[in-house]
Design a protein around this motif. Structure first.
Motif, PDB file in Angstrom:
ATOM      1  N   PHE A  50       0.849  -1.192   0.000  1.00  0.00           N
ATOM      2  CA  PHE A  50       0.000   0.000   0.000  1.00  0.00           C
ATOM      3  C   PHE A  50       0.884   1.242   0.000  1.00  0.00           C
ATOM      4  O   PHE A  50       1.808   1.347   0.806  1.00  0.00           O
ATOM      5  CB  PHE A  50      -0.905   0.002   1.224  1.00  0.00           C
ATOM      6  N   ALA A  51       0.595   2.176  -0.907  1.00  0.00           N
ATOM      7  CA  ALA A  51       1.424   3.378  -0.986  1.00  0.00           C
ATOM      8  C   ALA A  51       0.599   4.567  -1.458  1.00  0.00           C
ATOM      9  O   ALA A  51      -0.272   4.433  -2.319  1.00  0.00           O
ATOM     10  CB  ALA A  51       2.602   3.155  -1.931  1.00  0.00           C
ATOM     11  N   ILE A  52       0.900   5.728  -0.874  1.00  0.00           N
ATOM     12  CA  ILE A  52       0.326   6.997  -1.329  1.00  0.00           C
ATOM     13  C   ILE A  52       1.468   7.715  -2.049  1.00  0.00           C
ATOM     14  O   ILE A  52       2.318   8.338  -1.416  1.00  0.00           O
ATOM     15  CB  ILE A  52      -0.215   7.821  -0.147  1.00  0.00           C
ATOM     16  N   THR A  53       1.494   7.600  -3.365  1.00  0.00           N
ATOM     17  CA  THR A  53       2.667   8.007  -4.149  1.00  0.00           C
ATOM     18  C   THR A  53       2.576   9.412  -4.735  1.00  0.00           C
ATOM     19  O   THR A  53       3.428   9.814  -5.536  1.00  0.00           O
ATOM     20  CB  THR A  53       2.879   7.002  -5.294  1.00  0.00           C
ATOM     21  N   GLU A  54       1.564  10.177  -4.351  1.00  0.00           N
ATOM     22  CA  GLU A  54       1.359  11.492  -4.958  1.00  0.00           C
ATOM     23  C   GLU A  54       2.573  12.425  -4.813  1.00  0.00           C
ATOM     24  O   GLU A  54       2.837  13.255  -5.681  1.00  0.00           O
ATOM     25  CB  GLU A  54       0.113  12.152  -4.364  1.00  0.00           C
ATOM     26  N   ALA A  55       3.313  12.305  -3.708  1.00  0.00           N
ATOM     27  CA  ALA A  55       4.470  13.182  -3.508  1.00  0.00           C
ATOM     28  C   ALA A  55       5.543  12.967  -4.571  1.00  0.00           C
ATOM     29  O   ALA A  55       6.347  13.859  -4.840  1.00  0.00           O
ATOM     30  CB  ALA A  55       5.060  12.956  -2.113  1.00  0.00           C
ATOM     31  N   GLU A  94       4.167   9.166   7.563  1.00  0.00           N
ATOM     32  CA  GLU A  94       5.208   8.442   6.825  1.00  0.00           C
ATOM     33  C   GLU A  94       4.744   8.095   5.413  1.00  0.00           C
ATOM     34  O   GLU A  94       5.471   8.296   4.431  1.00  0.00           O
ATOM     35  CB  GLU A  94       5.577   7.172   7.592  1.00  0.00           C
ATOM     36  N   LEU A  95       3.532   7.570   5.306  1.00  0.00           N
ATOM     37  CA  LEU A  95       3.001   7.213   3.992  1.00  0.00           C
ATOM     38  C   LEU A  95       2.926   8.428   3.074  1.00  0.00           C
ATOM     39  O   LEU A  95       3.292   8.362   1.889  1.00  0.00           O
ATOM     40  CB  LEU A  95       1.609   6.595   4.133  1.00  0.00           C
ATOM     41  N   LEU A  96       2.472   9.555   3.622  1.00  0.00           N
ATOM     42  CA  LEU A  96       2.247  10.743   2.802  1.00  0.00           C
ATOM     43  C   LEU A  96       3.543  11.418   2.368  1.00  0.00           C
ATOM     44  O   LEU A  96       3.662  11.874   1.228  1.00  0.00           O
ATOM     45  CB  LEU A  96       1.377  11.741   3.572  1.00  0.00           C
ATOM     46  N   VAL A  97       4.520  11.506   3.261  1.00  0.00           N
ATOM     47  CA  VAL A  97       5.712  12.304   2.935  1.00  0.00           C
ATOM     48  C   VAL A  97       6.852  11.488   2.327  1.00  0.00           C
ATOM     49  O   VAL A  97       7.727  12.059   1.664  1.00  0.00           O
ATOM     50  CB  VAL A  97       6.220  13.081   4.167  1.00  0.00           C
ATOM     51  N   THR A  98       6.854  10.169   2.532  1.00  0.00           N
ATOM     52  CA  THR A  98       7.912   9.353   1.906  1.00  0.00           C
ATOM     53  C   THR A  98       7.471   8.752   0.588  1.00  0.00           C
ATOM     54  O   THR A  98       8.299   8.477  -0.275  1.00  0.00           O
ATOM     55  CB  THR A  98       8.353   8.196   2.830  1.00  0.00           C
ATOM     56  N   ALA A  99       6.163   8.531   0.428  1.00  0.00           N
ATOM     57  CA  ALA A  99       5.606   7.859  -0.756  1.00  0.00           C
ATOM     58  C   ALA A  99       6.106   6.435  -0.881  1.00  0.00           C
ATOM     59  O   ALA A  99       5.985   5.812  -1.939  1.00  0.00           O
ATOM     60  CB  ALA A  99       5.894   8.652  -2.027  1.00  0.00           C
ATOM     61  N   GLU A 100       6.684   5.882   0.176  1.00  0.00           N
ATOM     62  CA  GLU A 100       7.186   4.519   0.163  1.00  0.00           C
ATOM     63  C   GLU A 100       6.060   3.535   0.489  1.00  0.00           C
ATOM     64  O   GLU A 100       5.130   3.864   1.235  1.00  0.00           O
ATOM     65  CB  GLU A 100       8.313   4.361   1.196  1.00  0.00           C
ATOM     66  N   PRO A 101       6.135   2.321  -0.047  1.00  0.00           N
ATOM     67  CA  PRO A 101       5.062   1.350   0.191  1.00  0.00           C
ATOM     68  C   PRO A 101       5.115   0.736   1.585  1.00  0.00           C
ATOM     69  O   PRO A 101       6.170   0.629   2.201  1.00  0.00           O
ATOM     70  CB  PRO A 101       5.321   0.282  -0.881  1.00  0.00           C
ATOM     71  N   MET A 102       3.967   0.350   2.063  1.00  0.00           N
ATOM     72  CA  MET A 102       3.816  -0.371   3.324  1.00  0.00           C
ATOM     73  C   MET A 102       3.388  -1.792   2.988  1.00  0.00           C
ATOM     74  O   MET A 102       2.463  -1.999   2.196  1.00  0.00           O
ATOM     75  CB  MET A 102       2.758   0.314   4.204  1.00  0.00           C
ATOM     76  N   SER A 103       4.036  -2.766   3.566  1.00  0.00           N
ATOM     77  CA  SER A 103       3.715  -4.159   3.257  1.00  0.00           C
ATOM     78  C   SER A 103       2.346  -4.548   3.806  1.00  0.00           C
ATOM     79  O   SER A 103       1.837  -3.937   4.756  1.00  0.00           O
ATOM     80  CB  SER A 103       4.778  -5.088   3.847  1.00  0.00           C
ATOM     81  N   ALA A 104       1.777  -5.583   3.222  1.00  0.00           N
ATOM     82  CA  ALA A 104       0.497  -6.087   3.703  1.00  0.00           C
ATOM     83  C   ALA A 104       0.607  -6.579   5.137  1.00  0.00           C
ATOM     84  O   ALA A 104      -0.328  -6.421   5.930  1.00  0.00           O
ATOM     85  CB  ALA A 104       0.002  -7.206   2.788  1.00  0.00           C
TER      86      ALA A 104
END
Length: 253
Positions: free
Chosen positions: A125-130, A153-163
């Motif tokens: 899961f990732a929020i990649t807009e940045a 972390e999700l918003l500012v790094t745009a890195e994925p989080m594992s399931a």
């Protein structure tokens, strides 16, 4: 082939994004198809539960079709650009996201808006807009779904989080081996579909009101929501079926 597949069986509707060769990206046809499919499921009296999934085994949804977006010169997406349950799409039945791979950007949004989430072990899961200079105002509901620092972390790094991490944090209800994902999602849907539909819907309404207001105000609204349930035929059928040692026959009224 249709960009959105729709089927319904045993009170369970399945909606499948079907662009695996394009990472199931949300082009106009997919977005319009999702609007139509959710409307169809919500209005079908035979439907009690919805499963949202995608074709393929690598990507659930990569988000917006950036090629289409660039060609159209889209800046600020209009309010009806994406189907969002509870915002521009009515849905009074539980929706299970069956996440078969990476859910990024708009794909993350699709998962976020669902009531329940079953994820393949290899999903992420990732929020990649940045990374693209885009925005994610739709991420506000995450304040109720994830700890603040994880959301940041999700918003500012745009890195994925594992399931696995998402499951540990409570964002995912259950994990499954990739080839058993739909079996696991259908098993959950089957359990829900066996329950009294009026009570299930009222529970969803109560949860949504509680998200939007304080506890005391939500409690008052919940009392009003469940009046219809308590006075229904199904409310009498449940205890009667228990007394007669048989499965209840729900009428949804």
């Amino acid at each position: 082939m249709a960009d959105i597949l729709f089927s319904i069986e045993d009170h369970v509707a399945e909606i499948t994004i079907n662009r695996p060769d394009k990472s199931n990206a949300l082009n106009a046809a997919v977005r319009e198809g999702l609007f139509d499919a959710f409307k169809r499921a919500n209005e079908d009296p035979e439907c009690r539960v919805v499963i949202l999934t995608a074709a393929g085994s690598r990507v659930f949804c990569a988000g917006a079709d950036l090629v289409e977006m660039a060609a159209l010169g889209i800046t600020t997406p209009p309010p009806d650009y994406m189907p969002v349950l509870g915002k521009n799409v009515a849905m009074d039945k539980p929706v299970i996201a069956a996440v078969n791979g990476a859910a990024m950007a708009g794909g993350f949004l699709l998962v976020q808006m669902c009531d329940l989430v079953i994820a393949a072990q290899n999903a992420s899961f990732a929020i990649t807009e940045a990374r693209r200079g885009r925005g994610s105002p739709w991420a506000i509901p995450l304040t109720k779904q994830l700890p603040r620092r994880v959301m940041t972390e999700l918003l500012v790094t745009a890195e994925p989080m594992s399931a696995v991490r998402a499951h540990d944090l409570g964002f995912v209800n259950a994990l499954a081996e990739p080839d058993a994902l739909m079996e696991r999602a259908r098993a959950m849907a089957k359990v829900i579909a066996r329950n009294a539909p009026l009570t299930v819907r009222a529970n969803l309404r109560m949860i949504r009101f509680a998200d939007d207001m304080g506890v005391q105000a939500a409690e008052r609204v919940a009392d009003e929501i469940f009046q219809e349930v308590y006075l229904s035929e199904d409310a009498r059928e449940g205890p009667l079926a228990f007394k007669e040692k048989r499965e209840p026959v729900w009428k949804g009224r």
